[in-house]
Design a protein around this motif. Structure first.
Motif, PDB file in Angstrom:
ATOM      1  N   TRP A 261       0.823  -1.165   0.068  1.00  0.00           N
ATOM      2  CA  TRP A 261      -0.033  -0.112  -0.044  1.00  0.00           C
ATOM      3  C   TRP A 261       0.755   1.300   0.212  1.00  0.00           C
ATOM      4  CZ3 TRP A 261      -1.622  -3.997   3.338  1.00  0.00           C
ATOM      5  CH2 TRP A 261      -2.768  -4.607   2.813  1.00  0.00           C
ATOM      6  N   LEU A 262       2.073   1.142   0.010  1.00  0.00           N
ATOM      7  CA  LEU A 262       2.880   2.335  -0.173  1.00  0.00           C
ATOM      8  C   LEU A 262       2.679   3.170  -1.518  1.00  0.00           C
ATOM      9  CD1 LEU A 262       5.303   3.541   1.301  1.00  0.00           C
ATOM     10  CD2 LEU A 262       6.973   2.492  -0.253  1.00  0.00           C
ATOM     11  N   GLU A 263       2.139   2.665  -2.505  1.00  0.00           N
ATOM     12  CA  GLU A 263       1.658   3.389  -3.669  1.00  0.00           C
ATOM     13  C   GLU A 263       0.461   4.368  -3.350  1.00  0.00           C
ATOM     14  OE1 GLU A 263      -1.778   0.585  -3.512  1.00  0.00           O
ATOM     15  OE2 GLU A 263       0.228   0.320  -3.023  1.00  0.00           O
ATOM     16  N   LYS A 264      -0.172   4.226  -2.079  1.00  0.00           N
ATOM     17  CA  LYS A 264      -1.279   5.178  -1.836  1.00  0.00           C
ATOM     18  C   LYS A 264      -0.439   6.575  -1.310  1.00  0.00           C
ATOM     19  CE  LYS A 264      -4.490   2.467  -2.488  1.00  0.00           C
ATOM     20  NZ  LYS A 264      -5.578   2.718  -3.491  1.00  0.00           N
ATOM     21  N   ILE A 265       0.741   6.519  -1.215  1.00  0.00           N
ATOM     22  CA  ILE A 265       1.451   7.736  -0.670  1.00  0.00           C
ATOM     23  C   ILE A 265       2.022   8.397  -1.903  1.00  0.00           C
ATOM     24  CG2 ILE A 265       3.571   8.467   0.305  1.00  0.00           C
ATOM     25  CD1 ILE A 265       1.495   7.236   2.336  1.00  0.00           C
ATOM     26  N   PRO A 266       1.566   9.815  -2.186  1.00  0.00           N
ATOM     27  CA  PRO A 266       2.184  10.416  -3.441  1.00  0.00           C
ATOM     28  C   PRO A 266       3.328  10.089  -3.660  1.00  0.00           C
ATOM     29  CG  PRO A 266       0.745  11.756  -1.925  1.00  0.00           C
ATOM     30  CD  PRO A 266       0.970  10.766  -1.114  1.00  0.00           C
ATOM     31  N   GLU A 267       3.657  10.115  -4.970  1.00  0.00           N
ATOM     32  CA  GLU A 267       4.919   9.825  -5.188  1.00  0.00           C
ATOM     33  C   GLU A 267       6.188  10.804  -4.716  1.00  0.00           C
ATOM     34  OE1 GLU A 267       6.679  10.714  -9.640  1.00  0.00           O
ATOM     35  OE2 GLU A 267       6.246   8.544  -9.752  1.00  0.00           O
TER      36      GLU A 267
END
Length: 512
Positions: A261-267
């Motif tokens: 779920w790290l993809e939920k953090i903005p790039e």
């Protein structure tokens, strides 16, 4: 209790610029800029990490108190189902007894960092550390970013700091794992299921639901910092990034590992973290490692992790598997079933033969006790590694990773149940080689029997090891020479009368 205002002031003074855009000039004098191209210049797996092969961490926190179902207790206690029913029956309705009410019950009075560090060291681990924060929002270190931390509440001890100090006395490296990307409340209710969901957890990237009347919906600023009930931009800066920065600044972990779920953090924030960590490590002269799952960070500067699964074949790049000593929950539960030591040892050997590193999870009780059945497995792992570690530590992949009928499935975590049920036998062999190329190690995953002949087919004609010249063959831990012959079918090795450990037999093959 520390003042939240001080934390906010510290974060604001660090940023100096609008949060959505990380100033390039702020890091102009740094080696790493918050951009993928710059970060890619970092070596993903330094030599020490490639050599380490084995690490230990642990799921231990407030979720260990109910000791029911799994570490996902705070997720499921707010949703209809088995855990919700258990919670209502045992503690009361979540509107009356919230997750935060478990915190005073997380006592950790039997936590002994020196004992834990020695246990991990004796098990053969070269690095260790805590789940620094799971999805639940409770920090296992002395935090200014949140009052919900182990130093101010519950144990009232700096769990991470104390353990890191004990590990470093044994010259072990350290790891801190972060699962807190889910903590922000992104959905008020459970979204409808999507095609391809592994289970209902994938239908929400929010650990807590904002339900009217529940503590999760409270406008109390203190509770909001536990339950992730705040504006996203505030949460990203004051919670997600601030907690990572604290652990980096205060404890200097050698490895930072991220759950899904790290993809939920903005790039931009993922880049900001990576640049900060790598620049701080460079200041300290440290070679650090960032481990991630899925495709959340580029592999150009990070190590890929497989949860409860492994690669089906050897890879040229180093990777990791995080697996658990149990057959179910990652945290302690009253009905937790523990794997046998052969399964743990065989999994480690298969991992290393394919250029992987095993991160093994243990499950302490809320009071800080590591149960004896888990300690027994760690002792067996350590016993095997003490005798045969030459075939594991500081090794590299050989021309063939292995042979035999038992093959690992593809698919990673989607196949994790198949990995859990894999059983190896003396017909399965895994190979490694010494870094200087003078030795090949064949590890037979069982005991063929006294005087039995074993054919290592990887040395046969037109096989991967066909051009390897063999000088001698011996049992690794005793040095006992073994009779051998070689023909087109492979290398035939005669087993000794007995071996010290029948779980896996390690053979050293001296080559030219």
């Amino acid at each position: 209790m520390k003042s939240i205002c001080l934390s906010i002031i510290a974060v604001v003074s660090f940023c100096l610029v609008p949060n959505a855009v990380y100033s390039q000039t702020a890091v102009a004098s740094q080696t790493f800029e918050p951009a993928w191209e710059s970060l890619a210049t970092h070596k993903a797996a330094p030599e020490w990490f490639q050599d380490a092969k084995v690490g230990i961490y642990f799921h231990w926190g407030v979720y260990s108190v109910p000791a029911f179902a799994s570490e996902w207790y705070p997720f499921y206690m707010h949703r209809p189902g088995r855990v919700f029913d258990h919670h209502v029956e045992t503690y009361g309705h979540p509107s009356k007894f919230g997750y935060h009410d478990f915190v005073p019950m997380f006592t950790a009075e039997k936590f002994d960092p020196d004992d834990w560090a020695k246990l991990f060291y004796d098990a053969g681990a070269k690095f260790a550390g805590p789940v620094a924060e799971h999805h639940d929002g409770f920090s296992m270190w002395d935090s200014n970013a949140t009052p919900w931390n182990a130093a101010d509440m519950g144990p009232k001890r700096d769990i991470t700091g104390e353990l890191f100090a004990s590990l470093r006395k044994l010259d072990m490296k350290t790891i801190a794992t972060f699962h807190h990307a889910r903590n922000l409340q992104r959905y008020p209710t459970m979204p409808e299921p999507k095609e391809g969901d592994v289970d209902r957890r994938d239908r929400s990237s929010s650990h807590y639901l904002n339900v009217e009347g529940y503590p999760t919906s409270s406008d109390d600023a203190k509770l909001q910092r536990l339950y992730g009930n705040m504006p996203e931009q505030q949460w990203l800066e004051e919670i997600w990034f601030a907690k990572l920065k604290e652990v980096i600044d205060q404890y200097r972990p050698d490895i930072i590992w991220f759950d899904s779920w790290l993809e939920k953090i903005p790039e931009a924030y993922r880049q900001k973290f990576a640049a900060y960590y790598l620049n701080e490590a460079e200041k300290m002269g440290s070679e650090v490692v960032i481990v991630r799952k899925q495709d959340d960070l580029p592999l150009s500067f990070t190590v890929n992790d497989h949860e409860k699964s492994r690669e089906p074949k050897a890879l040229p790049e180093t990777w990791m598997t995080d697996d658990t000593i149990s057959k179910g929950s990652w945290c302690y539960t009253d009905d937790l079933k523990i794997k046998g030591s052969p399964q743990i040892i065989h999994s480690m050997i298969d991992t290393v033969a394919k250029n992987g590193v095993m991160l093994l999870n243990v499950s302490p009780m809320a009071d800080g006790t590591i149960p004896e059945n888990q300690r027994a497995v760690l002792a067996e792992l350590g016993k095997w590694l003490k005798a045969n570690g030459e075939a594991i530590y500081r090794t590299r992949i050989w021309e063939s990773y292995g042979e035999g009928p038992t093959q690992e499935p593809a698919g990673g975590f989607k196949s994790h149940s198949k990995f859990t049920n894999l059983e190896y036998s003396d017909k399965d062999v895994r190979f490694t080689r010494s870094k200087d190329g003078k030795h090949v190690y064949a590890m037979i995953l069982g005991w063929p029997g006294s005087g039995e002949s074993v054919t290592l087919r990887s040395f046969g004609k037109e096989m991967a090891g066909a051009n390897t010249d063999i000088k001698s063959v011996a049992i690794l831990d005793t040095g006992e020479s073994l009779a051998f012959t070689r023909d087109d079918s492979g290398l035939q090795v005669t087993m000794p009368e007995k071996v010290n450990n029948e779980i896996a037999v390690a053979i050293r093959i001296d080559v030219q």
